[in-house]
Design an enzyme around this catalytic site. Structure first.
Site, PDB file in Angstrom:
ATOM      1  N   ASN A 259      -3.776   6.319  -1.399  1.00 58.13           N
ATOM      2  CA  ASN A 259      -3.517   6.340   0.044  1.00 58.13           C
ATOM      3  C   ASN A 259      -2.840   7.630   0.493  1.00 58.13           C
ATOM      4  O   ASN A 259      -3.045   8.076   1.630  1.00 58.13           O
ATOM      5  CB  ASN A 259      -2.692   5.124   0.461  1.00 58.13           C
ATOM      6  CG  ASN A 259      -3.557   3.873   0.488  1.00 58.13           C
ATOM      7  OD1 ASN A 259      -4.779   3.971   0.593  1.00 58.13           O
ATOM      8  ND2 ASN A 259      -2.951   2.714   0.384  1.00 58.13           N
TER       9      ASN A 259
ATOM     10  N   GLU B 295      -3.580   0.503  -9.063  1.00 60.71           N
ATOM     11  CA  GLU B 295      -2.451   1.415  -9.286  1.00 60.71           C
ATOM     12  C   GLU B 295      -1.243   0.567  -9.698  1.00 60.71           C
ATOM     13  O   GLU B 295      -0.852  -0.346  -8.959  1.00 60.71           O
ATOM     14  CB  GLU B 295      -2.122   2.194  -8.004  1.00 60.71           C
ATOM     15  CG  GLU B 295      -3.191   3.208  -7.624  1.00 60.71           C
ATOM     16  CD  GLU B 295      -2.908   3.915  -6.291  1.00 60.71           C
ATOM     17  OE1 GLU B 295      -3.176   5.102  -6.187  1.00 60.71           O
ATOM     18  OE2 GLU B 295      -2.419   3.247  -5.340  1.00 60.71           O
TER      19      GLU B 295
ATOM     20  N   SER C 257       0.826  -1.210   0.000  1.00 58.45           N
ATOM     21  CA  SER C 257       0.000   0.000   0.000  1.00 58.45           C
ATOM     22  C   SER C 257       0.860   1.260   0.000  1.00 58.45           C
ATOM     23  O   SER C 257       0.387   2.324  -0.389  1.00 58.45           O
ATOM     24  CB  SER C 257      -0.881   0.023   1.248  1.00 58.45           C
ATOM     25  OG  SER C 257      -1.664  -1.134   1.329  1.00 58.45           O
TER      26      SER C 257
ATOM     27  N   HIS D 260      -1.144  -2.413  -7.192  1.00 56.98           N
ATOM     28  CA  HIS D 260      -1.898  -2.149  -5.953  1.00 56.98           C
ATOM     29  C   HIS D 260      -3.397  -2.272  -6.199  1.00 56.98           C
ATOM     30  O   HIS D 260      -4.019  -1.392  -6.779  1.00 56.98           O
ATOM     31  CB  HIS D 260      -1.532  -0.739  -5.442  1.00 56.98           C
ATOM     32  CG  HIS D 260      -2.146  -0.406  -4.124  1.00 56.98           C
ATOM     33  ND1 HIS D 260      -2.530   0.860  -3.782  1.00 56.98           N
ATOM     34  CD2 HIS D 260      -2.445  -1.196  -3.053  1.00 56.98           C
ATOM     35  CE1 HIS D 260      -3.040   0.837  -2.564  1.00 56.98           C
ATOM     36  NE2 HIS D 260      -2.997  -0.392  -2.106  1.00 56.98           N
TER      37      HIS D 260
HETATM   38  N1  LIG Z   1      -6.182  -4.480   3.618  1.00 56.34           N
HETATM   39  C1  LIG Z   1      -6.287  -3.612   2.625  1.00 56.34           C
HETATM   40  O1  LIG Z   1      -7.284  -2.879   2.504  1.00 56.34           O
HETATM   41  C2  LIG Z   1      -5.209  -3.543   1.579  1.00 56.34           C
HETATM   42  C3  LIG Z   1      -5.481  -2.943   0.350  1.00 56.34           C
HETATM   43  C4  LIG Z   1      -4.481  -2.911  -0.636  1.00 56.34           C
HETATM   44  C5  LIG Z   1      -3.224  -3.444  -0.371  1.00 56.34           C
HETATM   45  N2  LIG Z   1      -2.985  -4.020   0.845  1.00 56.34           N
HETATM   46  C6  LIG Z   1      -1.654  -4.593   1.066  1.00 56.34           C
HETATM   47  O2  LIG Z   1      -1.758  -6.002   0.864  1.00 56.34           O
HETATM   48  C7  LIG Z   1      -0.784  -6.671   1.678  1.00 56.34           C
HETATM   49  C8  LIG Z   1      -1.470  -7.705   2.540  1.00 56.34           C
HETATM   50  O3  LIG Z   1      -2.482  -7.052   3.287  1.00 56.34           O
HETATM   51  P1  LIG Z   1      -3.772  -7.833   3.828  1.00 56.34           P
HETATM   52  O4  LIG Z   1      -4.753  -6.790   4.197  1.00 56.34           O
HETATM   53  O5  LIG Z   1      -4.159  -8.933   2.898  1.00 56.34           O
HETATM   54  O6  LIG Z   1      -3.145  -8.454   5.172  1.00 56.34           O
HETATM   55  P2  LIG Z   1      -3.623  -9.694   6.055  1.00 56.34           P
HETATM   56  O7  LIG Z   1      -3.218  -9.370   7.454  1.00 56.34           O
HETATM   57  O8  LIG Z   1      -5.037 -10.075   5.760  1.00 56.34           O
HETATM   58  O9  LIG Z   1      -2.673 -10.866   5.466  1.00 56.34           O
HETATM   59  C9  LIG Z   1      -1.282 -10.825   5.585  1.00 56.34           C
HETATM   60  C10 LIG Z   1      -0.686 -12.128   5.081  1.00 56.34           C
HETATM   61  O10 LIG Z   1       0.734 -12.065   5.286  1.00 56.34           O
HETATM   62  C11 LIG Z   1       1.162 -13.298   5.839  1.00 56.34           C
HETATM   63  N3  LIG Z   1       2.373 -13.060   6.630  1.00 56.34           N
HETATM   64  C12 LIG Z   1       2.477 -12.479   7.843  1.00 56.34           C
HETATM   65  N4  LIG Z   1       3.755 -12.446   8.247  1.00 56.34           N
HETATM   66  C13 LIG Z   1       4.482 -13.026   7.238  1.00 56.34           C
HETATM   67  C14 LIG Z   1       5.849 -13.313   7.061  1.00 56.34           C
HETATM   68  N5  LIG Z   1       6.746 -12.987   7.986  1.00 56.34           N
HETATM   69  N6  LIG Z   1       6.230 -13.932   5.896  1.00 56.34           N
HETATM   70  C15 LIG Z   1       5.323 -14.251   4.935  1.00 56.34           C
HETATM   71  N7  LIG Z   1       3.986 -14.011   5.074  1.00 56.34           N
HETATM   72  C16 LIG Z   1       3.591 -13.412   6.200  1.00 56.34           C
HETATM   73  C17 LIG Z   1       0.004 -13.744   6.709  1.00 56.34           C
HETATM   74  O11 LIG Z   1       0.081 -15.134   6.945  1.00 56.34           O
HETATM   75  C18 LIG Z   1      -1.183 -13.372   5.807  1.00 56.34           C
HETATM   76  O12 LIG Z   1      -1.384 -14.383   4.843  1.00 56.34           O
HETATM   77  C19 LIG Z   1      -0.056  -5.572   2.470  1.00 56.34           C
HETATM   78  O13 LIG Z   1       1.111  -5.214   1.775  1.00 56.34           O
HETATM   79  C20 LIG Z   1      -1.065  -4.428   2.449  1.00 56.34           C
HETATM   80  O14 LIG Z   1      -0.467  -3.173   2.603  1.00 56.34           O
HETATM   81  C21 LIG Z   1      -3.941  -4.101   1.815  1.00 56.34           C
END
Ligand SMILES: NC(=O)c1ccc[n+]([C@@H]2O[C@H](COP(=O)([O-])OP(=O)(O)OC[C@H]3O[C@@H](n4cnc5c(N)ncnc54)[C@H](O)[C@@H]3O)[C@@H](O)[C@H]2O)c1
Length: 282
Positions: A190, A152, A119, A140
């Site tokens: 963001n 994005e 993000s 993104h």
């Molecule tokens: N939540 C949102 O609205 C959103 C939107 C766009 C982008 N993102 C981005 O997407 C990515 C994931 O976010 P999310 O909301 O799906 O998070 P989430 O917390 O739902 O999932 C995170 C994942 O990362 C894994 N993980 C945790 N520690 C780890 C490690 N040390 N090594 C490998 N895997 C590991 C977890 O097991 C899980 O599968 C982030 O980079 C976030 O910034 C999130």
């Protein structure tokens, strides 16, 4: 290059959503999680999501079967070797992502593109953790990925035009409306959205208005589909805190300095919808 086989790493909210989008668009999808059971749980979640779409008449049973037939789940990083594009969507932590990019670089075929769904984090740092920095970009997606039209495409200084164009074409092929943006924390959305969300938490903290009144004011007054506090819960409060920290680290703008109440909720493990409790109870 045309992107056909897509690897998804990370089994959270976003990884699951991106997998659904890519598989529905006709791509072969390899889901990789650190544990086979969570990779399998992603397929179970996808099956449930598609079943709902069949029930509502939005997807035929044949198409559902075809989508599921294109998806496999694994805990082995080596199973990503033949992917044309791998999208990582693991925790928003630069050290974790850099280590993962180095591992992916050593695993996937030479012409594969590696992409991050970060993000806010600097994509260039992930690019230079690989031996193929010209083939690394940000892609993104927005939450929930199957519903949100924007993607994005983030071009770090190191990326080739061909890589940026291939990933932009992939996003279009997924039915999304991609925009291209330079590698600055927060990209477009963001960078503009998070000062607003952060200031909503401050407003709650300083007692200007109640949670419900802040949210209902922004819905009724700006025609937003949800208020800022409900949106923070949807994004995840830990993810939101990481986003603000990365924005603050880049720009040192006080609007990005995370509101103390957000830090306290994260410390308490109240991360929003995904844990059943955040600004709201679920
Ligand atoms: N939540 C949102 O609205 C959103 C939107 C766009 C982008 N993102 C981005 O997407 C990515 C994931 O976010 P999310 O909301 O799906 O998070 P989430 O917390 O739902 O999932 C995170 C994942 O990362 C894994 N993980 C945790 N520690 C780890 C490690 N040390 N090594 C490998 N895997 C590991 C977890 O097991 C899980 O599968 C982030 O980079 C976030 O910034 C999130």
């Amino acid at each position: 290059m045309a992107i056909q086989t897509v690897g998804i790493v990370g089994s959270g909210i976003m990884g699951s959503g991106i997998a659904e989008v890519a598989a529905k668009a006709g791509h072969t999808v390899v889901l990789r999680s650190r544990k086979q059971e969570t990779a399998d749980a992603m397929v179970a979640g996808l099956t449930k999501s598609l079943a709902k779409q069949v029930d509502k008449g939005r997807l035929s049973e044949e198409d559902r079967d075809a989508v599921l037939g294109r998806v496999s789940a694994t805990d082995q990083i080596g199973d990503l070797a033949d992917c044309d594009l791998v999208i990582e969507s693991v925790v928003e932590d630069l050290a974790v992502k850099k280590a993962l990019f180095a591992e992916l670089d050593a695993t996937v075929k030479a012409d594969a593109i590696l992409a991050t769904n970060t993000s806010t984090l600097p994509v260039v740092e992930m690019a230079v953790a690989t031996g193929r920095p010209d083939q690394v970009v940000g892609v993104h997606f927005f939450n929930p990925a199957p519903m949100m039209s924007l993607v994005e495409v983030i071009a770090p200084l190191t990326a080739s035009d061909a890589t940026v164009e291939a990933v932009t074409a992939f996003a279009s092929a997924c039915g999304k409306d991609p925009v291209q943006v330079k590698d600055r924390a927060g990209f477009i959305v963001n960078a503009l959205l998070f000062p607003y969300l952060n200031n909503a938490v401050r407003m709650l903290e300083n007692g200007t208005a109640s949670r419900d009144d802040i949210d209902s004011a922004m819905k009724g007054g700006c025609n937003f589909p949800m208020g800022p506090l409900a949106l923070l819960d949807l994004v995840g409060l830990d993810t939101s805190l990481s986003i603000l920290e990365a924005l603050y680290a880049e720009f040192a703008d006080p609007n990005y300095s995370p509101a103390p109440a957000l830090r306290r909720l994260v410390a308490a493990g109240h991360l929003g919808r995904k844990t059943g409790r955040g600004f709201y109870d679920y």
